[in-house]
Design an enzyme around this catalytic site. Structure first.
Site, short mmCIF file in Angstrom:
data_model
loop_
_atom_site.label_atom_id
_atom_site.label_comp_id
_atom_site.label_asym_id
_atom_site.label_seq_id
_atom_site.Cartn_x
_atom_site.Cartn_y
_atom_site.Cartn_z
N GLY B 17 0.84 -1.19 0.00
CA GLY B 17 0.00 0.00 0.00
C GLY B 17 0.87 1.23 0.00
N GLY B 19 0.86 5.65 0.89
CA GLY B 19 0.21 6.87 1.35
C GLY B 19 1.18 7.98 1.09
N SER B 20 0.87 9.15 1.55
CA SER B 20 1.78 10.25 1.21
C SER B 20 3.08 10.15 2.01
CB SER B 20 1.11 11.58 1.45
OG SER B 20 0.27 11.50 2.54
N GLY B 22 4.86 7.51 2.10
CA GLY B 22 5.77 6.60 1.41
C GLY B 22 5.05 5.32 1.04
N ASP B 130 -4.33 7.99 18.35
CA ASP B 130 -4.97 7.89 17.04
C ASP B 130 -5.60 6.51 16.87
OD1 ASP B 130 -5.86 8.96 14.71
OD2 ASP B 130 -3.97 8.77 13.62
#
Lengths: 371, 738
Positions: B17, B19-20, B22, B130
């Site tokens: 996968g 994401g921003s 990496g 989180d």
């Protein structure tokens, strides 16, 4: 042995705990090492509980006082710091907590010193504890816990001074306590502070990054201590800083240290350091080469050092010489420098300012007016 | 370097996968034969402090619990940081939710495991901060583990509290939002929200704008679990969601709750994984695994002429320092050349080398090899994730807010298609497996290169080309402007005018057209606007300089006509009104999230908007309210590091009007009618703002005469510039005295 623990736990005889810990820690390297490590782990976790309290009970100040003083008497702080990397995983974390609490503890009554009790003792009589904590960076296992303790302790100026002025057996070294320091004597470069350069440059990422964080704290926190230190050790410090850190092969070390260099130079308290730094032609050369690095964040961090040279209204002759010789190249280069950074208005403003400054340089170097 | 040995220890396999932050790869530890997950973080694309990444690693590396994803190692390779983690084959709970909501039995098991994990973390003095389904991973056997410590905090004092505003809005506890100081109990609240998420498919208020949620949570009574659920489950959720943290039970206490005590074995969760696999198998898209390929990093050899000239001409120079120079040569053997004879060779090659090789301002752009792979098969792996997101959201999409990313400059049809294709909730990033990465950075990195970049990206996503080169000139409606794109090659701006022209388009024209387009309802009008937009995009692509001249003459023409200048340029004389701060900043009708959010900003908070987890920095000591003119001088002249560093890193605290733009964009669809009038007013004002700024910038170029009718601007910008330089001089002078 088990009855001993039972007794220690129920009666919470803290002095005994410390003696046991000392006993175990000194035998860690012996044939019984693993067994001792296990027993030590139990003792340490009990000590942690005394300091922290438990879910049901608040920590007892008298008990803590007793614990702290007997740790001082038994020299346990030093032993734990030295053997930190040999302790089991959980014990290293426990030791970190113990150090943090002990170094913060102030007895509720009696005369108050500026430093907490144990820290005052260490900076005056046993600076080796702090040195040993720094040496925690020699081992991957102890780097994080030692670093965490150090960063807390280094908020104290005396503790920072111990590390900066450690210089083995040289006269004026901090090895005989805070009182023995001679701040005007240049360092030999063999003290523990100078080992940070190697820890940062040569260690694995985790150790290196932690050591750098501690180094940064050490260099930026104390606005009286550090400028004086840097003034006395200017050559040694910046030669090593530029050679080992700024030119490091590690991307992170390089980028972080350029950024830190900018922070050091732009710190108001380092004004004299900054002027001395930007007078040097060779410093400008290093900096100009950073602008041409292959990696844009290195270029960007380099820019924030470069601007200090150019914005300096009293540029030295060597600096002017380099800038003038490269005027056309610089103008051409800067007009396209990081031009994708269109959102960073401050950067664009500063770049324009530098272009203007360089364009308006005199045709030949003019000796700066005396300040 | 010390890291060299360990690099070869891991064999990197296919991508899991991205994401921003990496990319996450599956990998194999060659020594133990174990499967691992390897996160590659490209540090070059990260503006923020590497120290924060290190913080995450140090929190991770001191965790040893079977309820927490096990950290194994991290090391540097060039400017990539590799973080090796335990591999969890079941995926995240958010992934698993895509094939249906969880039943109560499953939720009870997950909650128990999470409570055990939280109890461990809390006893270690750590707050996760989180907790949400996306950050809960399952192993193949059903073991539940907490992941993503991007925003976790380590408390050194056991009894201390945090004040940092961090997390993801929907899951945030009230005390975190109010920044009243919070501790471990905040995680318990988030756990309660996560339980609801697992039961219903999304957290409470999911259809609300995330910014609005921030104001809603502290004000309203805590959410309750409604529907056909057992009393125990409902009570458990209610216990977690006690608003007063002092009355909220700790993780350890909740382990004694009946709902938890009756929970079954983790093996029961394998069902969820099976179900997901079946669903994936039924879905007709075939997964093409993307394999890791080493980036070939060739450093082009440089000409000697490229290098700076340091000590050739002795006549100009006082004696150079040769001994050190020698040493430098040996140390930096790769780059430093002996100086060449020619001094004044101005080389184009230099520029090409330096700037083309290091394309800037496009964080997260994957290395060349990878990008090529993705471009060739854009429909499969790249869109697979979107597909599933789309499926999940399809029922909610009708009422969920139109995402900000709607590429309004596209033709009407394309816009509609895009809106349907990308129904991502704002602030809800792509959370498929592995993408949950480090949400803090994710959140801050996205907006750092400007809100309009974000839109470009999503525009290109909607045309199912996820990894389009953001560097290319923005021809944003693929269907219509493809004609233009073929007609003439885009040019690189290389003059001041062209740069300003391009800036004019990306900062002013493009966004304005987008906004106007979004506000326009009638399809014929939308069409017309889209054409204008395309034409301007084309002009920008081939002749940014022309765009610049067009705008210039437009403005000067406006200035010459009294009525027009009164209508469009009335505030030119006000040098430093805070952007957008007058009309609506403290509007009494501030019920909308945006206007109630505004005062916070003006008090010096910088909210990095984007998607995912929020991190608001506490106000730095001083945030100059006047324009950049003053702030520049402070930085150059050496203020104490804290404020100046904050300023210097422009992207950490993006200029207010960017956030404003983004927020407004997100806000608009729902608030459209109410906001339209004010919106336009603001719109115009922003344009004026930009115009002023451009003027000021230009005035820095010496010898530029004032355009007819623009004398007052010239005077103003001269004044500003002078003030800037004076400030600078004054600053150095002050320092000299001290």
């Amino acid at each position: 042995m088990s009855f001993l623990f039972g007794r220690a736990r129920s009666r919470a005889n803290t002095a005994d705990l410390v003696k046991q810990a000392r006993d175990h820690v000194t035998k860690l390297e012996g044939p019984q090492g693993p067994a001792k490590a296990e027993e030590l782990a139990k003792v340490l976790s009990q000590m942690k509980q005394i300091l922290q309290g438990t879910h049901d009970s608040e920590p007892n100040t008298d008990q803590i006082y007793q614990l702290v003083t007997s740790m001082i008497d038994e020299d346990l702080l030093y032993l734990l710091a030295v053997h930190l990397h040999q302790l089991p995983f959980e014990s290293r974390k426990d030791t970190q907590v113990i150090f943090s609490y002990v170094f913060r503890f102030r007895p509720p009554t009696g005369p108050q010193k500026p430093e907490p009790l144990a820290l005052a003792y260490v900076v005056e009589h046993r600076p080796q504890v702090l040195i040993a904590l720094c040496r925690g960076y020699d081992h991957k296992e102890s780097a994080t816990p030692a670093g965490t303790v150090l960063r807390e302790v280094l908020k104290n100026e005396a503790a920072a001074a111990i590390i900066l002025y450690d210089d083995g057996d040289e006269p004026g070294s901090s090895s005989r306590g805070i009182g023995g320091i001679d701040p005007d004597r240049p360092q030999s470069g063999r003290g523990v502070f100078w080992s940070f350069f190697d820890w940062i440059d040569k260690s694995s990422f985790e150790v290196s990054a932690d050591a750098f964080t501690t180094f940064r704290e050490l260099i930026t926190k104390h606005k009286d201590l550090v400028p004086r230190y840097l003034a006395v050790n200017f050559e040694l410090f910046f030669e090593r800083y530029n050679r080992v850190l700024v030119q490091s092969n590690s991307y992170v070390t390089k980028r972080q240290s350029i950024k830190l260099l900018g922070e050091i130079l732009l710190d108001r308290s380092n004004y004299n350091i900054m002027t001395a730094y930007v007078d040097r032609g060779e410093h400008l050369k290093i900096c100009m080469n950073l602008l041409r690095d292959d990696r844009k964040m290195v270029q960007y961090e380099g820019f924030h050092v470069f601007k200090v040279f150019v914005a300096n209204p009293h540029k030295s002759v060597p600096v002017q010489k380099i800038l003038i010789m490269n005027r056309e190249k610089l103008l051409q280069f800067l007009s396209h420098f990081l031009e994708d950074r269109t959102e960073d208005e401050q950067f664009i403003d500063e770049r324009e300012f530098l272009i203007k400054q360089i364009r308006n340089l005199p045709p030949a170097p003019v000796p700066p007016q005396p300040r | 370097m010390a890291d060299d040995g360990i690099v070869n220890r891991y064999q990197v396999l296919e991508e899991l996968g991205r994401g921003s932050f990496g990319v996450v790869y599956k990998g194999i530890d060659k020594v133990t034969g174990e499967t691992v997950a390897i996160k590659h973080i490209d540090l070059e694309s990260s503006e923020d402090d590497i120290q924060e990444i290190q913080q995450e690693i140090s929190v991770l590396s001191t965790c040893a619990s079977s309820y927490v994803t096990q950290y194994k190692a991290s090391f540097l390779r060039g400017h990539k940081l590799w973080i090796v983690m335990e591999y969890l084959g079941g995926g995240s709970c958010l992934d698993l939710l895509k094939s249906g909501n969880f039943n109560e039995v499953q939720i009870a098991i997950i909650c128990r495991e999470l409570l055990l994990g939280l109890d461990y973390l809390h006893s270690e003095g750590k707050i996760h901060r989180d907790i949400k389904a996306a950050n809960v991973l399952l192993s193949e056997t059903g073991k539940v583990k907490l992941a993503d410590f991007g925003v976790a905090a380590q408390l050194t004092y056991m009894k201390s509290q945090r004040n940092t505003f961090v997390g993801t809005p929907f899951w945030m506890a009230p005390e975190v939002i109010q920044q009243a100081g919070y501790d471990f109990k905040a995680d318990v609240w988030s756990l309660g929200i996560t339980a609801i998420e697992l039961a219903l498919g999304e957290p409470p208020h999911a259809n609300m704008h995330p910014m609005k949620v921030l104001f809603h949570i502290p004000k309203s009574p805590p959410p309750r679990l409604e529907g056909k659920f057992s009393k125990e489950f409902k009570d458990f959720v209610a216990q977690c969601l006690v608003k007063d943290p002092d009355h909220r039970p700790a993780a350890r206490d909740l382990l004694k709750h009946r709902f938890i005590r009756s929970a079954g074995k983790v093996e029961a969760l394998q069902e969820l994984i099976q179900r997901k696999r079946m669903a994936d198998a039924r879905a007709d898209h075939v997964k093409h695994p993307v394999y890791y390929q080493e980036t070939l990093h060739t450093i082009s050899p440089r000409d000697e002429a490229d290098e700076w000239v340091f000590d050739t001409i002795k006549s100009v120079a006082p004696p150079p320092p040769p001994p050190r120079e020698q040493r430098r040569g040996t140390i930096r053997s790769s780059n430093v050349r002996r100086p060449s004879a020619s001094i004044h060779v101005v080389d184009d090659a230099l520029r090409k080398l330096d700037l083309k090789e290091a394309p800037l301002g496009q964080p997260g752009t994957p290395p060349t090899v990878r990008r090529a792979t993705m471009l060739r098969q854009p429909s499969s792996a790249a869109t697979g994730r979107q597909d599933s997101v789309r499926r999940r959201r399809s029922n909610g999409a009708s009422h969920s807010p139109r995402p900000s990313q709607t590429p309004a400059s596209a033709s009407a049809a394309a816009a509609a298609a895009a809106a349907a294709a990308a129904p991502k909730r704002p602030l809800q990033p792509d959370m498929s497996f592995g993408n949950s990465g480090s949400t803090m950075r994710l959140f801050r990195r996205v907006p750092s290169d400007g809100s309009d970049h974000g839109r470009f990206r999503s525009a290109s996503q909607s045309s199912s080309c996820e990894f389009a080169d953001e560097n290319q000139p923005p021809s944003r409606s693929p269907s219509a402007s493809s004609f233009y794109a073929h007609a003439a090659p885009p040019v690189e701006p290389n003059s001041k005018e062209a740069l300003l022209g391009r800036r004019l388009y990306t900062r002013a024209l493009g966004p304005c057209l987008d906004e106007l387009h979004a506000q326009t309802a009638a399809s014929s009008k939308r069409d017309a606007l889209a054409r204008v937009s395309d034409a301007l995009a084309y002009l920008d692509a081939v002749d940014p300089e022309g765009a610049y001249h067009l705008m210039r003459s437009l403005v000067s023409a406006l200035g010459q006509d009294h009525k027009l200048s009164a209508a469009f340029l009335p505030q030119h004389q006000q040098p430093s009104s805070p952007p957008g701060g007058n009309a609506h900043g403290r509007n009494p009708s501030a019920s909308s999230a945006i206007s109630s959010a505004r005062p916070d900003y003006s008090e010096g908070y910088s909210l990095a908007a984007g998607s995912g987890t929020v991190l608001i920095r506490s106000p730095s000591a001083s945030r100059p309210s006047t324009a950049t003119a003053t702030s520049s001088s402070t930085t150059l002249a050496g203020t104490p590091p804290t404020p100046s560093k904050m300023l210097r890193r422009g992207s950490l605290a993006p200029p207010e009007h960017h956030e404003q733009q983004l927020l407004q964009q997100q806000q608009r669809d729902r608030e459209r009618d109410k906001e339209r009038e004010r919106e336009r007013e603001r719109e115009r004002e922003r344009e004026r703002e930009r115009e002023r700024e451009r003027e000021r910038l230009e005035s820095c170029f010496p010898g530029r005469p004032a355009q007819p009718g623009m004398e007052h601007c010239k005077a103003l910008s001269d004044l500003l510039y002078a003030r800037w330089t004076d400030g600078l001089r004054a600053r150095w002078g002050v320092l000299t005295n001290s």
